[in-house]
Design an enzyme around this catalytic site. Structure first.
Site, PDB file in Angstrom:
ATOM      1  N   ASP A   8       0.852  -1.202   0.000  1.00  0.00           N
ATOM      2  CA  ASP A   8       0.000   0.000   0.000  1.00  0.00           C
ATOM      3  C   ASP A   8       0.887   1.252   0.000  1.00  0.00           C
ATOM      4  O   ASP A   8       0.585   2.236  -0.682  1.00  0.00           O
ATOM      5  CB  ASP A   8      -0.898   0.022   1.243  1.00  0.00           C
ATOM      6  N   HIS A  21      -3.707  -3.861   6.472  1.00  0.00           N
ATOM      7  CA  HIS A  21      -3.603  -3.936   5.009  1.00  0.00           C
ATOM      8  C   HIS A  21      -5.017  -4.240   4.531  1.00  0.00           C
ATOM      9  O   HIS A  21      -5.427  -5.397   4.442  1.00  0.00           O
ATOM     10  CB  HIS A  21      -2.627  -5.047   4.601  1.00  0.00           C
TER      11      HIS A  21
END
Ligand code: 6V0
Length: 311
Positions: free
Chosen positions: A148, A175
């Protein structure tokens, strides 16, 4: 010293990771295990046929659990993947069952190295690996928000016309859908992003859009091509390098917190210094109130999911 990695799961993510490892000449031996023996056999043949062009040779083999006995790193990318419309948290029941068998088989060999976990929901699966293995938490690492953060750095780089390597910004937390952009500590080549957020007209909206695109990137890629693989494969290779080369590089992996950020007994993505023995330390960013609240919410959601697994 010879670096040995065992990879469990030769699906899209596992193979992209193996390809990155071979291309970068990061390890001496890579054994790959998958319940789909036909697929893993084909993948190993194909990877070996590229070794001649790699910067240094990797011995790639079809593995068995016996290979874990003296492995430095066992990387788990096995398990169910998100289908279009599914969240990462939807996978938990299926993957915890798969992990009971995988982690049990690894530990039966006397494995005494480091686990790196990518299967989703990765923070929960890292927790499960720690619980099921009995290893010290420093030696269990989830890929966390490394991917990410790479997505955020790429997109901010596009916005500022700067290489992503010169953008220093972390996504922290789960996440997944509750992840948090730690923008108050972000900078582009040393220039704080917070300055632009206040002074450049429209910049706040642009950066909020970049964060939304980062958070939703996986859904868009899965809708378009069925899975995400190259980005996570390269992120896992980067984490592998930090560990095996004893780099002391800080990466936003999922690690077990012991009170930092006010979070305890939970694996979650935060900047973490990595070296040959695993987690060296956790970096505590100076979060603003909104970021701190959002991280607390992310931790609460993850904690609820971990509790639901009965681990
Ligand atoms: P995939 O292509 O379906 O591959 C999964 C592989 O696991 C298959 O080859 C299966 O045969 C194998 N497998 C299943 N059970 C076992 C078992 N018991 N032992 C050995 N092998 C087994 O999935 P894909 O590779 O796309 O995704 C793998 C996992 O990574 C999923 O949980 C994804 O959600 C997760 N991802 C994690 C990311 C991250 O940033 N951490 C990013 C992308 C995907």
């Amino acid at each position: 010293m010879s670096d040995r990695v065992v990879l469990i799961g030769a699906g899209d993510v596992g193979v992209a990771y193996a390809y990155a490892l071979v291309n970068q000449g990061l390890v001496h031996e890579l054994s790959i295990i998958d319940i789909n023996t036909q697929k893993v056999t084909g993948e190993v043949m194909d990877l070996n046929h590229g070794v001649v062009w790699a910067p240094s040779p990797t011995r790639v083999t079809v593995g068995s659990y016996d290979d874990c006995a003296d492995a430095d790193l066992v990387v788990i990318t096995a398990g169910a993947a998100q289908r279009p419309g599914e969240t990462r948290l939807d996978l938990v029941g299926r993957n915890v069952e798969i992990f009971r068998s995988i982690v049990g088989s690894v530990m039966e060999t006397g494995f005494d190295g480091i686990f790196l976990v990518a299967s989703n929901p990765v923070d929960v699966m890292a927790y499960a690996t720690w619980k099921l293995s009995g290893l010290p938490s420093e030696r269990v690492i989830g890929s966390g928000t490394t991917l990410d953060s790479a997505r955020l750095r790429f997109m901010l780089g596009e916005l500022y016309d700067v290489a992503p390597s010169s953008v220093h910004a972390s996504i922290i937390g789960e996440h997944g859908d509750t992840e948090v952009a730690a923008l108050s500590s972000a900078n582009v080549a040393g220039a704080p992003l917070s300055r632009d957020l206040e002074s450049v007209p429209g910049r706040r909206e642009e950066i909020e859009r970049v964060f939304t695109d980062t958070r939703e990137a996986a859904y868009r890629i899965i809708d378009a091509k069925g899975s995400t693989s190259y980005g996570i494969g390269m992120a896992l290779a980067r984490i592998t390098r930090a560990i095996l080369r004893d780099e002391y590089t800080a990466l936003p992996v999922s690690t077990k917190l012991h009170g930092t950020y006010g979070i305890d007994d939970l694996f979650i993505g935060v900047p973490t210094v990595l070296g040959r023995s695993g987690v060296k330390s956790v970096v505590e960013l100076d979060l603003n109130d909104a970021e701190r609240d959002a991280l607390a919410h992310s931790a609460e959601v993850l904690s609820g999911v971990v509790d639901s697994t009965g681990l």
